[in-house]
Design an enzyme around this catalytic site. Structure first.
Site, PDB file in Angstrom:
ATOM      1  N   CYS A   2      -2.171   8.116  -9.660  1.00  0.00           N
ATOM      2  CA  CYS A   2      -1.716   8.305 -10.975  1.00  0.00           C
ATOM      3  C   CYS A   2      -0.569   9.024 -10.742  1.00  0.00           C
ATOM      4  O   CYS A   2      -0.548  10.181  -9.882  1.00  0.00           O
ATOM      5  CB  CYS A   2      -2.521   9.176 -11.759  1.00  0.00           C
ATOM      6  SG  CYS A   2      -4.213   8.059 -12.423  1.00  0.00           S
ATOM      7  N   ARG A  27       1.724   5.284  -6.912  1.00  0.00           N
ATOM      8  CA  ARG A  27       0.585   6.095  -7.189  1.00  0.00           C
ATOM      9  C   ARG A  27      -0.489   5.406  -7.960  1.00  0.00           C
ATOM     10  O   ARG A  27      -1.533   5.901  -8.021  1.00  0.00           O
ATOM     11  CB  ARG A  27       1.087   7.571  -7.690  1.00  0.00           C
ATOM     12  CG  ARG A  27       2.106   8.233  -6.814  1.00  0.00           C
ATOM     13  CD  ARG A  27       2.350   9.386  -7.579  1.00  0.00           C
ATOM     14  NE  ARG A  27       1.486  10.490  -7.633  1.00  0.00           N
ATOM     15  CZ  ARG A  27       1.151  11.391  -6.704  1.00  0.00           C
ATOM     16  NH1 ARG A  27       2.157  11.333  -5.891  1.00  0.00           N
ATOM     17  NH2 ARG A  27       0.178  12.421  -6.857  1.00  0.00           N
ATOM     18  N   TRP A  72      -3.947   4.840 -11.965  1.00  0.00           N
ATOM     19  CA  TRP A  72      -4.836   4.354 -11.060  1.00  0.00           C
ATOM     20  C   TRP A  72      -6.194   4.512 -11.500  1.00  0.00           C
ATOM     21  O   TRP A  72      -6.521   5.836 -11.631  1.00  0.00           O
ATOM     22  CB  TRP A  72      -4.584   4.915  -9.662  1.00  0.00           C
ATOM     23  CG  TRP A  72      -5.759   4.346  -8.573  1.00  0.00           C
ATOM     24  CD1 TRP A  72      -5.372   2.871  -8.123  1.00  0.00           C
ATOM     25  CD2 TRP A  72      -6.825   4.712  -8.174  1.00  0.00           C
ATOM     26  NE1 TRP A  72      -6.590   2.847  -7.093  1.00  0.00           N
ATOM     27  CE2 TRP A  72      -7.300   3.983  -7.195  1.00  0.00           C
ATOM     28  CE3 TRP A  72      -7.489   6.184  -8.322  1.00  0.00           C
ATOM     29  CZ2 TRP A  72      -8.587   4.007  -6.546  1.00  0.00           C
ATOM     30  CZ3 TRP A  72      -8.799   6.135  -7.797  1.00  0.00           C
ATOM     31  CH2 TRP A  72      -9.329   5.340  -6.608  1.00  0.00           C
ATOM     32  N   ASN A  96      -3.490  13.576 -14.044  1.00  0.00           N
ATOM     33  CA  ASN A  96      -3.443  12.999 -12.779  1.00  0.00           C
ATOM     34  C   ASN A  96      -4.975  13.863 -12.213  1.00  0.00           C
ATOM     35  O   ASN A  96      -4.615  15.231 -11.898  1.00  0.00           O
ATOM     36  CB  ASN A  96      -2.290  12.964 -11.772  1.00  0.00           C
ATOM     37  CG  ASN A  96      -2.720  12.734 -10.355  1.00  0.00           C
ATOM     38  OD1 ASN A  96      -3.768  12.052  -9.841  1.00  0.00           O
ATOM     39  ND2 ASN A  96      -1.933  13.486  -9.583  1.00  0.00           N
ATOM     40  N   GLY A  97      -6.033  13.148 -11.925  1.00  0.00           N
ATOM     41  CA  GLY A  97      -6.957  14.007 -11.432  1.00  0.00           C
ATOM     42  C   GLY A  97      -8.257  13.426 -11.799  1.00  0.00           C
ATOM     43  O   GLY A  97      -8.412  12.355 -12.382  1.00  0.00           O
ATOM     44  N   GLU A 460      -7.444   0.575  13.225  1.00  0.00           N
ATOM     45  CA  GLU A 460      -6.284   0.582  12.158  1.00  0.00           C
ATOM     46  C   GLU A 460      -5.836  -0.817  11.778  1.00  0.00           C
ATOM     47  O   GLU A 460      -5.403  -0.987  10.684  1.00  0.00           O
ATOM     48  CB  GLU A 460      -5.168   1.415  12.918  1.00  0.00           C
ATOM     49  CG  GLU A 460      -3.881   1.487  11.813  1.00  0.00           C
ATOM     50  CD  GLU A 460      -4.085   1.939  10.733  1.00  0.00           C
ATOM     51  OE1 GLU A 460      -5.034   2.140  10.005  1.00  0.00           O
ATOM     52  OE2 GLU A 460      -3.023   1.665   9.634  1.00  0.00           O
ATOM     53  N   LYS A 464      -5.507  -2.257   8.034  1.00  0.00           N
ATOM     54  CA  LYS A 464      -4.024  -2.873   7.418  1.00  0.00           C
ATOM     55  C   LYS A 464      -4.425  -4.303   6.643  1.00  0.00           C
ATOM     56  O   LYS A 464      -3.913  -4.474   5.803  1.00  0.00           O
ATOM     57  CB  LYS A 464      -3.199  -2.944   8.558  1.00  0.00           C
ATOM     58  CG  LYS A 464      -1.732  -2.655   8.424  1.00  0.00           C
ATOM     59  CD  LYS A 464      -1.486  -1.239   7.938  1.00  0.00           C
ATOM     60  CE  LYS A 464      -2.443  -0.103   7.570  1.00  0.00           C
ATOM     61  NZ  LYS A 464      -2.218   1.005   6.920  1.00  0.00           N
ATOM     62  N   GLU A 467      -6.470  -4.371   3.618  1.00  0.00           N
ATOM     63  CA  GLU A 467      -6.089  -3.858   2.267  1.00  0.00           C
ATOM     64  C   GLU A 467      -4.897  -4.710   2.038  1.00  0.00           C
ATOM     65  O   GLU A 467      -4.823  -4.686   0.518  1.00  0.00           O
ATOM     66  CB  GLU A 467      -5.542  -2.221   2.806  1.00  0.00           C
ATOM     67  CG  GLU A 467      -4.235  -2.038   3.533  1.00  0.00           C
ATOM     68  CD  GLU A 467      -3.994  -0.350   3.269  1.00  0.00           C
ATOM     69  OE1 GLU A 467      -3.576   0.076   4.663  1.00  0.00           O
ATOM     70  OE2 GLU A 467      -4.394   0.338   2.357  1.00  0.00           O
ATOM     71  N   HIS A 483     -23.452  -6.847  20.720  1.00  0.00           N
ATOM     72  CA  HIS A 483     -24.877  -6.382  20.307  1.00  0.00           C
ATOM     73  C   HIS A 483     -25.080  -6.455  18.877  1.00  0.00           C
ATOM     74  O   HIS A 483     -25.841  -5.556  18.159  1.00  0.00           O
ATOM     75  CB  HIS A 483     -24.683  -4.790  20.405  1.00  0.00           C
ATOM     76  CG  HIS A 483     -24.347  -4.296  21.918  1.00  0.00           C
ATOM     77  ND1 HIS A 483     -25.559  -4.423  22.820  1.00  0.00           N
ATOM     78  CD2 HIS A 483     -23.359  -3.914  22.563  1.00  0.00           C
ATOM     79  CE1 HIS A 483     -25.295  -4.150  23.948  1.00  0.00           C
ATOM     80  NE2 HIS A 483     -23.894  -3.935  23.988  1.00  0.00           N
ATOM     81  N   LYS A 584      -1.474   4.919  -3.202  1.00  0.00           N
ATOM     82  CA  LYS A 584      -1.117   5.985  -2.192  1.00  0.00           C
ATOM     83  C   LYS A 584      -1.429   7.400  -2.820  1.00  0.00           C
ATOM     84  O   LYS A 584      -1.497   7.611  -3.944  1.00  0.00           O
ATOM     85  CB  LYS A 584       0.171   5.895  -2.015  1.00  0.00           C
ATOM     86  CG  LYS A 584       0.901   6.100  -0.655  1.00  0.00           C
ATOM     87  CD  LYS A 584       2.099   5.402  -0.367  1.00  0.00           C
ATOM     88  CE  LYS A 584       2.508   5.921   1.070  1.00  0.00           C
ATOM     89  NZ  LYS A 584       1.650   4.817   2.154  1.00  0.00           N
TER      90      LYS A 584
END
Ligand code: AGP
Length: 589
Positions: A2, A27, A72, A96-97, A460, A464, A467, A483, A584
């Protein structure tokens, strides 16, 4: 997570807010909205979808003061009624929160006669403010905030006031003064090109913003006069240059990030004091989330080689509830691009509360983590707009490698700088990345495998790919395959195998053989010519990277995997800069 903006000035509020929201869209992009105030009336436009969807309605928003939001979704799906601003009586609010006690407050307000128009947690705040209002906006906000549990950055518009108010606890608010008015935003990039000076509001602070200026108050309601800093060029608006997406542009900035981070580290960090702190530590714990956690994992390995004490990496969201037993001799290294990730901040606070030394590795010099840390190691990646972290991860690796180098720091820095030239050439590759991306795009699942230092890069690389392409993916040690996960391997599954350590290469090749015998498909990325030679024609693709010592090959292999993820997303028609469901800077728990 947000983005909020506010403007009060001589210009057209709707236009100013729209341009601020465009810069904050990374955001969150589930919905967007703007409210303005003009001659005692509030005007609001909001709808699901991206900020651009507001453009055709800006003409309905009269006035030279207002607030805006890009969302978001946390509570309530992404639809028009859950979009901010939320309006009640004389007030409009953006948030935002997360308000953790919203359900109780909602019941209380319902009993008092309020009818809720959204499923959001945020709507309770505007209703509380309206019920507490007796002519003093900040007074009403203070009373309302005292009832809230959770975290918030708020911008509030009141029909009776030609300006707006902001408050924060846990989520960031920056206020700024410009030639044409005064501003507030979730980050400084939204103010770039408009404000000439800025101030990051402190925890619990509030501010009243009008065209004439900004008054800041502490949690007790006393006016305070925090210093304002100059908005410098480094916050200037960033474009995609000649690239079709920020993600590609930012991968191409990996080399520049390596050089800038090395330079800054060598010129600004007290290397002797840092080494002394690390060598006297009883334990070192690195914390972070997502990509930053993956950098922490890599850091734990190399610091583990360099230090005598136990070194580990912890997912920050876990560390905050089951914290390692820190002492005053412990070191906590908080890794965060944004420096605002709620879980990482809390983990760092817990470490500091226990007396540990907190070291922040961050890309944002004014962020919250820098206020918790005793020492800040700057990542110099510049603004990272794409939701998927790329160049900031590379910068984090640089900091962690230099940190682990101890007395051999100059040598390590030279090695990294030499590799930066190779990374630069690699980042402009279209061919190999596209070949492997085509294989990924046709696969039901992609496994990223490696041994030793390649493991963290594989993990990583997998994050990537998932996402930005939405293909199921996993990354882990190649030796683990047999395994259990080998059961998933067939001709619809691709395994991308990293082989950059000569000492472990043959072990890694065992895993390749096991996959091939089950008709699995394999792409190999290696710095070792003999491995490339041996596998050519036997696997679907071989990407031979320039030679590099195994412990720093990560700069090359990580860049290669970022490019593969990017190319796969583009092939599948995804927007790599704004992947679905993500945002983000995750400032909520
Ligand atoms: C990275 O591509 C992700 N978008 C995400 O995992 C991110 O790394 C994580 O949320 C941590 O963010 P930070 O580095 O700003 O703390």
């Amino acid at each position: 997570m947000c983005g909020i903006v506010g403007y009060a000035g001589r210009g057209c509020a709707a236009q100013e807010l729209y341009s601020g929201l465009k810069k904050l869209e990374y955001r969150g992009y589930d919905s967007a909205g703007i409210s303005t105030v003009c001659n005692g009336s509030l005007y609001t436009v909001k709808r699901s979808g991206r900020v651009e969807g507001l453009q055709s309605s800006l003409g309905c928003l009269a006035g030279s003061a207002g607030i805006g939001h890009t969302r978001w979704a946390t509570h309530g799906e992404a639809n028009d009624s859950n979009a901010h601003p939320h309006v009640c009586g004389r007030f409009a609010l953006v948030h935002n929160g997360i308000i953790e006690n919203y359900a109780e407050l909602r019941e209380e307000l319902r009993a008092a006669g309020h009818t809720f128009l959204s499923q959001t947690d945020s709507e309770v705040i505007v209703r509380l403010i309206d019920s507490c209002y007796g002519g003093d906006i900040l007074g009403a906000m203070r009373l309302a905030c005292a009832r809230l549990k959770g975290c918030w950055a708020l911008a509030v518009l009141c029909a009776a006031f030609n300006g707006f108010a902001v408050a924060r606890r846990g989520s960031p608010v920056i206020v700024g003064v410009g030639r044409d008015g005064c501003y507030a935003a979730s980050d400084i990039y939204a103010l770039a090109g408009r404000a000439h000076s800025y101030c990051v509001l402190g925890e619990g602070d509030m501010a009243l913003v009008t065209a004439g200026g900004i008054q800041v108050f502490n949690g007790e309601g006393e006016e305070i006069f925090p210093p304002f800093e100059r908005v410098t060029e480094r916050f200037a608006e960033v474009g995609t240059d000649d690239c079709p997406h920020y993600m590609l542009k930012e991968i191409r900035e990996n080399a520049r990030t390596m050089r800038a981070t090395c330079k800054k580290f060598l010129s600004s960090v007290d290397v002797c004091a840092l080494s002394a702190r690390l060598s006297s530590a009883d334990k070192i714990v690195l914390v972070g989330c997502g990509t930053a956690y993956n950098a922490a994992l890599a850091g734990a390995r190399i610091l583990g080689w360099a230090c005598d004490c136990p070194v580990s990496a912890c997912i920050a969201g876990e560390a905050r509830y089951d914290p390692p037993s820190f002492t005053k001799n412990s070191v906590c290294i908080a890794v965060s691009q944004s420096g605002e990730t709620a879980d990482t901040l809390r983990a760092a606070e817990i470490a500091r509360g226990a007396g540990a030394c907190v070291i922040a590795v961050t890309n944002v010099g004014y962020s919250a983590v820098t206020r918790i840390a005793h020492t800040v190691l700057p990542v110099c990646a510049g603004a990272e707009v794409c939701v998927a972290a790329t160049k900031s991860y590379i910068g984090q690796l640089v900091c962690l490698h230099l940190m682990a180098a101890g007395a051999r720091i100059k040598e390590r820095a030279e090695c990294i700088l030499k590799l930066a030239d190779e990374v630069e050439k690699l980042a402009s590759d279209g061919e190999y990345a596209s070949t492997i991306a085509k294989l990924c795009a046709r696969s039901r699942a992609v496994f990223f495998l490696g041994r030793g230092c390649d493991v963290e890069v594989a993990v990583e690389g997998s994050l990537k790919l998932k996402e930005v392409s939405y293909i199921f993916s996993d990354g882990y040690p190649a030796g683990e395959l047999k395994h259990g996960t080998l059961a998933l391997v067939d001709e619809t599954v691709l395994s991308v195998v990293l082989v950059c350590d000569e000492g472990l290469a043959d072990k890694c090749l065992n895993a390749v053989e096991q996959i091939l015998s089950r008709r699995g498909r394999v792409a190999v990325i290696t710095t070792l010519p003999r491995v490339a030679e041996r596998l050519k024609g036997r696997v679907q693709a071989v990407w031979l990277l320039p030679p590099a010592p195994f412990h720093v090959a990560c700069f090359l292999s990580a860049t290669a995997l970022q490019l593969i993820a990017y190319r796969t997303a583009v092939l599948l028609g995804r927007d790599p800069d704004k992947p679905r469901n993500l945002a983000k800077s995750v400032t909520v728990e």
